[in-house]
Scaffold this motif. Structure first.
Motif, mmCIF file in Angstrom:
data_model
loop_
_atom_site.group_PDB
_atom_site.id
_atom_site.type_symbol
_atom_site.label_atom_id
_atom_site.label_comp_id
_atom_site.label_asym_id
_atom_site.label_seq_id
_atom_site.Cartn_x
_atom_site.Cartn_y
_atom_site.Cartn_z
ATOM 1 N N GLU A 1 18.143 34.494 24.774
ATOM 2 C CA GLU A 1 18.075 35.076 26.119
ATOM 3 C C GLU A 1 19.355 35.864 26.354
ATOM 4 O OE1 GLU A 1 17.129 32.531 29.416
ATOM 5 O OE2 GLU A 1 15.747 31.304 28.219
ATOM 6 N N GLY A 2 19.216 37.001 27.031
ATOM 7 C CA GLY A 2 20.384 37.815 27.324
ATOM 8 C C GLY A 2 20.509 39.019 26.411
ATOM 9 N N TYR A 3 19.358 39.564 26.005
ATOM 10 C CA TYR A 3 19.374 40.737 25.117
ATOM 11 C C TYR A 3 19.923 41.981 25.827
ATOM 12 C CZ TYR A 3 16.292 37.744 22.360
ATOM 13 O OH TYR A 3 15.758 36.706 21.649
ATOM 14 N N ASP A 4 19.973 41.926 27.146
ATOM 15 C CA ASP A 4 20.505 43.060 27.915
ATOM 16 C C ASP A 4 21.925 42.778 28.402
ATOM 17 O OD1 ASP A 4 19.887 41.067 29.703
ATOM 18 O OD2 ASP A 4 18.918 42.394 31.166
ATOM 19 N N GLN A 5 22.609 41.857 27.723
ATOM 20 C CA GLN A 5 23.989 41.526 28.057
ATOM 21 C C GLN A 5 24.887 41.893 26.882
ATOM 22 O OE1 GLN A 5 24.902 40.096 31.169
ATOM 23 N NE2 GLN A 5 22.779 40.629 31.608
ATOM 24 N N VAL A 6 25.999 42.545 27.164
ATOM 25 C CA VAL A 6 26.902 42.938 26.093
ATOM 26 C C VAL A 6 27.578 41.703 25.517
ATOM 27 C CG1 VAL A 6 28.920 43.315 27.585
ATOM 28 C CG2 VAL A 6 28.679 44.618 25.454
ATOM 29 N N PRO B 1 15.055 40.559 19.652
ATOM 30 C CA PRO B 1 14.190 39.423 19.985
ATOM 31 C C PRO B 1 13.264 39.002 18.844
ATOM 32 C CG PRO B 1 14.239 40.995 21.799
ATOM 33 C CD PRO B 1 14.957 41.645 20.656
ATOM 34 N N TYR B 2 12.896 39.919 17.970
ATOM 35 C CA TYR B 2 11.934 39.567 16.920
ATOM 36 C C TYR B 2 12.512 38.602 15.873
ATOM 37 C CZ TYR B 2 14.175 43.412 14.243
ATOM 38 O OH TYR B 2 15.060 44.246 13.607
ATOM 39 N N TYR B 3 13.828 38.438 15.832
ATOM 40 C CA TYR B 3 14.407 37.462 14.910
ATOM 41 C C TYR B 3 13.838 36.067 15.190
ATOM 42 C CZ TYR B 3 18.289 40.612 13.484
ATOM 43 O OH TYR B 3 19.059 41.628 12.990
ATOM 44 N N VAL B 4 13.766 35.727 16.481
ATOM 45 C CA VAL B 4 13.246 34.418 16.881
ATOM 46 C C VAL B 4 11.796 34.272 16.437
ATOM 47 C CG1 VAL B 4 12.727 32.928 18.849
ATOM 48 C CG2 VAL B 4 14.813 34.323 18.857
ATOM 49 N N THR B 5 11.010 35.308 16.654
ATOM 50 C CA THR B 5 9.594 35.276 16.264
ATOM 51 C C THR B 5 9.447 35.051 14.767
ATOM 52 O OG1 THR B 5 9.114 36.821 18.056
ATOM 53 C CG2 THR B 5 7.408 36.529 16.384
ATOM 54 N N HIS B 6 10.255 35.741 13.988
ATOM 55 C CA HIS B 6 10.195 35.577 12.531
ATOM 56 C C HIS B 6 10.436 34.125 12.121
ATOM 57 C CE1 HIS B 6 11.065 40.033 11.217
ATOM 58 N NE2 HIS B 6 10.126 39.956 12.144
ATOM 59 N N LEU B 7 11.510 33.525 12.655
ATOM 60 C CA LEU B 7 11.841 32.160 12.261
ATOM 61 C C LEU B 7 10.767 31.174 12.701
ATOM 62 C CD1 LEU B 7 15.710 31.898 12.864
ATOM 63 C CD2 LEU B 7 14.477 32.428 10.760
ATOM 64 N N GLU B 8 10.266 31.351 13.892
ATOM 65 C CA GLU B 8 9.220 30.448 14.377
ATOM 66 C C GLU B 8 7.957 30.562 13.523
ATOM 67 O OE1 GLU B 8 8.844 31.534 18.471
ATOM 68 O OE2 GLU B 8 10.451 30.179 19.133
ATOM 69 N N GLN B 9 7.591 31.776 13.148
ATOM 70 C CA GLN B 9 6.402 31.970 12.319
ATOM 71 C C GLN B 9 6.593 31.406 10.918
ATOM 72 O OE1 GLN B 9 5.346 36.131 12.474
ATOM 73 N NE2 GLN B 9 4.596 36.008 14.572
ATOM 74 N N LEU B 10 7.838 31.304 10.484
ATOM 75 C CA LEU B 10 8.127 30.764 9.154
ATOM 76 C C LEU B 10 8.388 29.257 9.182
ATOM 77 C CD1 LEU B 10 10.351 33.668 7.781
ATOM 78 C CD2 LEU B 10 8.030 33.068 7.053
#
Length: 372
Positions: A137-142, A152-161
């Motif tokens: 969370e916080g992809y729009d925070q520096v 955000p897709y990093y999380v999706t990749h790990l969850e799918q694996l």
């Protein structure tokens, strides 16, 4: 076809370091590392983390173009002393293609299985002073110089694996105007008298150096009970002293001593180098140093990096002394924002320190685990 190659030479490691520069090109929230600093961190002859760890740096290629990277790490102190049979992975960056992620992680599994380890966890570095956690969370925070950014897709990749959440971290921010001295000024006077304590401040970096080893000893004592903690060795202390202390304004390091001048608490705050790092794009020369020095002197944002309190003095209000000293320093310097680095969600004692400042959680991170 995806090809995985281990980066070994300086040229290959430089390409490894530079891959995120293209992946996050024009992303306003990503903070580039200093390329020379990363190279030194990956140098097994210079970074003492390799005294107790082994690491392998992998690049993924498709059509001769780099499409991902990962580091496979075994912290042998963790495995042998804490009996945590895990292989770590870090410096994980990838295009949005789960097959690339899978191919990279296969190298991590391979290393873990070679040594009969039980699970893989990441992203994390060699030790507790390295970056940690996937941004959830916080992809729009520096970010800051001591955090990783990711899509955000990093999380999706790990969850799918098949990865599961292992640890959770929060980052928060509060304006300095939220700091009300009445919450700690009277308290710190009483605590000093009750326990015979005093504050120690610095104006010159050279005056801090004789105290740094004791500071890291106290850091080890403070966090020894946390399940994920691996103590900092004597060699690492010397390395971090040489590498990082000069980056920190001496007046941003606060110590609390007892009546016998023993160190019972410390805190390190850093000026925010985010804007400077984004400007210099990883290069110290020809003008990168000047940008960093300018940030060190003039940044109006500060990052709370480390805090340590001796177990005997925890829950006794010692932080009131530290806050009072920072209040005076920050008031003089016109500080505007206070940023907290990733803190374990389970570390309630740390979170309670900030309750009177009304911090806002602006980023969350997680490490992910998979059984091998």
């Amino acid at each position: 076809m995806i090809t995985i190659k281990e980066a070994k030479s300086k040229k290959e490691l430089t390409e490894y370091i530079k891959f995120p520069f293209s992946l996050y090109k024009d992303n306003p929230y990503w903070v580039p590392p200093i390329i020379a600093d990363e190279l030194e961190s990956f140098d097994k002859t210079k970074n003492p983390a390799f005294d107790n760890a082994e690491a392998y740096f992998y690049l993924a290629y498709r059509d001769n173009k780099i499409v991902g990277r990962i580091t496979a790490i075994i912290n042998w102190s963790e495995v042998n002393n804490q009996h945590k049979r895990k292989v770590r992975f870090g410096w994980f960056d990838v295009i949005d293609d789960i097959e690339v992620t899978k191919a990279l992680l296969d190298k991590v599994y391979e290393l873990g299985r070679k040594h009969n380890l039980e699970h893989a966890e990441g992203p994390m570095g060699f030790s507790n002073l390295d970056k940690v956690g996937l941004l959830t969370e916080g992809y729009d925070q520096v970010g800051t110089m001591i955090t990783w950014y990711n899509h955000p897709y990093y999380v999706t990749h790990l969850e799918q694996l098949g990865f599961q959440v292992e640890k959770q971290y929060i980052e928060s921010i509060f304006p300095f105007s939220n700091v009300k001295p009445e919450f700690f000024q009277k308290a710190q006077e009483l605590i000093k008298k009750r326990y015979g304590l005093k504050a120690l401040n610095f104006t010159k970096t050279k005056d801090i150096m004789p105290h740094v080893d004791k500071m890291f000893d106290l850091f080890n004592e403070t966090y020894a009970k946390l399940a994920s903690f691996v103590a900092i060795s004597d060699v690492q202390k010397a390395y971090f002293k040489k590498k990082y202390i000069s980056f920190i304004n001496p007046e941003y390091i606060k110590f609390v001593l007892d009546k016998d001048d023993n160190l019972v608490a410390f805190s390190i705050v850093m000026p925010s180098f985010t804007e400077a790092l984004q400007k210099i794009k990883g290069k110290l020369f020809p003008f990168g140093f000047l940008q960093l020095l300018k940030a060190k002197k003039h940044s109006k944002d500060v990052v709370f990096y480390l805090i340590g309190i001796h177990p005997e003095y925890q829950n006794k209000g010692v932080t009131a002394i530290i806050f009072d000293e920072y209040y005076k320093t920050f008031s003089e310097k016109g500080i505007q924002n206070c940023i907290r680095t990733p803190e374990l969600l389970e570390n309630n004692a740390i979170h309670l320190l900030w309750k009177n400042f009304d911090p806002i959680i602006h980023c969350q991170r997680k490490t992910y685990l998979k059984n091998l």
